[in-house]
Design a protein around this motif. Sequence first.
Motif, mmCIF file in Angstrom:
data_model
loop_
_atom_site.group_PDB
_atom_site.id
_atom_site.type_symbol
_atom_site.label_atom_id
_atom_site.label_comp_id
_atom_site.label_asym_id
_atom_site.label_seq_id
_atom_site.Cartn_x
_atom_site.Cartn_y
_atom_site.Cartn_z
ATOM 1 N N VAL A 106 0.830 -1.203 0.000
ATOM 2 C CA VAL A 106 0.000 0.000 0.000
ATOM 3 C C VAL A 106 0.864 1.252 0.000
ATOM 4 O O VAL A 106 0.597 2.224 -0.718
ATOM 5 N N ASN A 107 1.941 1.244 0.790
ATOM 6 C CA ASN A 107 2.841 2.391 0.849
ATOM 7 C C ASN A 107 3.526 2.625 -0.497
ATOM 8 O O ASN A 107 3.699 3.768 -0.940
ATOM 9 N N GLN A 108 3.906 1.540 -1.164
ATOM 10 C CA GLN A 108 4.525 1.673 -2.488
ATOM 11 C C GLN A 108 3.546 2.264 -3.495
ATOM 12 O O GLN A 108 3.920 3.102 -4.315
ATOM 13 N N GLN A 109 2.294 1.835 -3.441
ATOM 14 C CA GLN A 109 1.284 2.392 -4.344
ATOM 15 C C GLN A 109 1.098 3.888 -4.096
ATOM 16 O O GLN A 109 0.949 4.672 -5.044
ATOM 17 N N LYS A 110 1.122 4.300 -2.831
ATOM 18 C CA LYS A 110 0.976 5.725 -2.525
ATOM 19 C C LYS A 110 2.169 6.516 -3.041
ATOM 20 O O LYS A 110 2.011 7.634 -3.548
ATOM 21 N N LEU A 111 3.379 5.957 -2.910
ATOM 22 C CA LEU A 111 4.560 6.641 -3.437
ATOM 23 C C LEU A 111 4.513 6.763 -4.952
ATOM 24 O O LEU A 111 5.096 7.692 -5.523
ATOM 25 N N MET A 112 3.824 5.834 -5.592
ATOM 26 C CA MET A 112 3.652 5.891 -7.050
ATOM 27 C C MET A 112 2.489 6.781 -7.463
ATOM 28 O O MET A 112 2.197 6.922 -8.645
ATOM 29 N N GLY A 117 -6.645 8.956 -2.482
ATOM 30 C CA GLY A 117 -7.939 9.553 -2.128
ATOM 31 C C GLY A 117 -8.264 9.435 -0.654
ATOM 32 O O GLY A 117 -8.932 10.305 -0.084
ATOM 33 N N SER A 118 -7.810 8.382 -0.012
ATOM 34 C CA SER A 118 -8.117 8.163 1.409
ATOM 35 C C SER A 118 -7.053 8.716 2.339
ATOM 36 O O SER A 118 -7.154 8.536 3.561
ATOM 37 N N CYS A 119 -6.035 9.414 1.813
ATOM 38 C CA CYS A 119 -4.941 9.929 2.634
ATOM 39 C C CYS A 119 -5.321 11.281 3.232
ATOM 40 O O CYS A 119 -5.948 12.124 2.574
ATOM 41 N N SER A 120 -4.903 11.483 4.448
ATOM 42 C CA SER A 120 -5.110 12.769 5.113
ATOM 43 C C SER A 120 -4.004 13.734 4.709
ATOM 44 O O SER A 120 -3.037 13.369 4.018
ATOM 45 N N LEU A 121 -4.125 14.987 5.172
ATOM 46 C CA LEU A 121 -3.116 15.985 4.843
ATOM 47 C C LEU A 121 -1.759 15.615 5.436
ATOM 48 O O LEU A 121 -0.713 15.784 4.783
ATOM 49 N N ALA A 122 -1.771 15.097 6.667
ATOM 50 C CA ALA A 122 -0.504 14.702 7.298
ATOM 51 C C ALA A 122 0.152 13.561 6.534
ATOM 52 O O ALA A 122 1.378 13.541 6.339
ATOM 53 N N GLU A 123 -0.640 12.586 6.075
ATOM 54 C CA GLU A 123 -0.090 11.469 5.306
ATOM 55 C C GLU A 123 0.488 11.949 3.983
ATOM 56 O O GLU A 123 1.557 11.495 3.553
ATOM 57 N N LEU A 124 -0.210 12.891 3.344
ATOM 58 C CA LEU A 124 0.291 13.427 2.075
ATOM 59 C C LEU A 124 1.604 14.189 2.287
ATOM 60 O O LEU A 124 2.522 14.094 1.465
ATOM 61 N N GLN A 125 1.695 14.943 3.385
ATOM 62 C CA GLN A 125 2.947 15.649 3.681
ATOM 63 C C GLN A 125 4.086 14.662 3.944
ATOM 64 O O GLN A 125 5.224 14.871 3.521
ATOM 65 N N ASP A 126 3.766 13.566 4.633
ATOM 66 C CA ASP A 126 4.785 12.548 4.895
ATOM 67 C C ASP A 126 5.249 11.894 3.595
ATOM 68 O O ASP A 126 6.448 11.657 3.390
ATOM 69 N N ILE A 127 4.295 11.620 2.695
ATOM 70 C CA ILE A 127 4.649 11.033 1.397
ATOM 71 C C ILE A 127 5.515 12.002 0.598
ATOM 72 O O ILE A 127 6.520 11.609 -0.032
ATOM 73 N N ASP A 128 5.151 13.288 0.629
ATOM 74 C CA ASP A 128 5.935 14.303 -0.088
ATOM 75 C C ASP A 128 7.354 14.377 0.468
ATOM 76 O O ASP A 128 8.334 14.491 -0.292
ATOM 77 N N SER A 129 7.492 14.297 1.795
ATOM 78 C CA SER A 129 8.823 14.328 2.414
ATOM 79 C C SER A 129 9.647 13.114 1.994
ATOM 80 O O SER A 129 10.841 13.231 1.693
#
Length: 226
Positions: A106-112, A117-129
């Motif tokens: 799941v984490n790899q799919q988010k990085l790709m 759609g189900s990610c919060s703002l904090a999760e998106l910031q963590d992915i961006d970092s």
Amino acid sequence: MVRGKIEIKKIENATSRLVTFSKRRSGLFKKAHELSVLCDAQVSAIVFSQSGRLYEFSSSEMEKIIERYGRFSNFFVAERPQVERYLQELKKEMDRMVKKINFLEVNQQKLMGQGLGSCSLAELQDIDSQIEKSLSIVRSRKAELYADELKKLKGKERELLNERSSLREEQIRESLMRPVEPLTLYICDKDKTEGGHCRTKHSSEVETDLFIGLPVTRLEHISHVP
């Protein structure tokens, strides 16, 4: 004629049941004997009839086989709780590994960029970092490779320049060591030579006004020439 398939259930007729027991018992002991001979195995078979009569077969001494069976059966009975606990631990470890694999997928799919759609703002910031950190590492490695390649190219350039300089020095040495042929001049003086014939002089016999020195000194030399 093809024999029909026999249904496996208790034979109600007593006579038929005794006949079948005798035949099947003989067949069982025959197969046990074949197994012991073909595979060099220790085989024992114990059968009690409905009436309580004992029938047995053993490829070796029955007492030793029973004693051996007792040792193994006691061992497995004593170790069974430990085996069950070990199996439970393996099952728990397998469940943890399955959950970890699912999380990583799941984490790899988010990085790709998938399933955001189900990610919060904090999760998106963590992915961006995480992506920025990965890009920094990739760019640093790319710069190292470029620097190594540039270093190799400069080394090749120095080798080519040194080789060119060596070739030029060799050509100069060869030209200096080449012998110089004497210069032959043909001087024709119709007034002083009878018949208008030409005189031949080598370069060592010819008088010239060649002078090596500063321009001022050369002018003084020319003015004193008679």
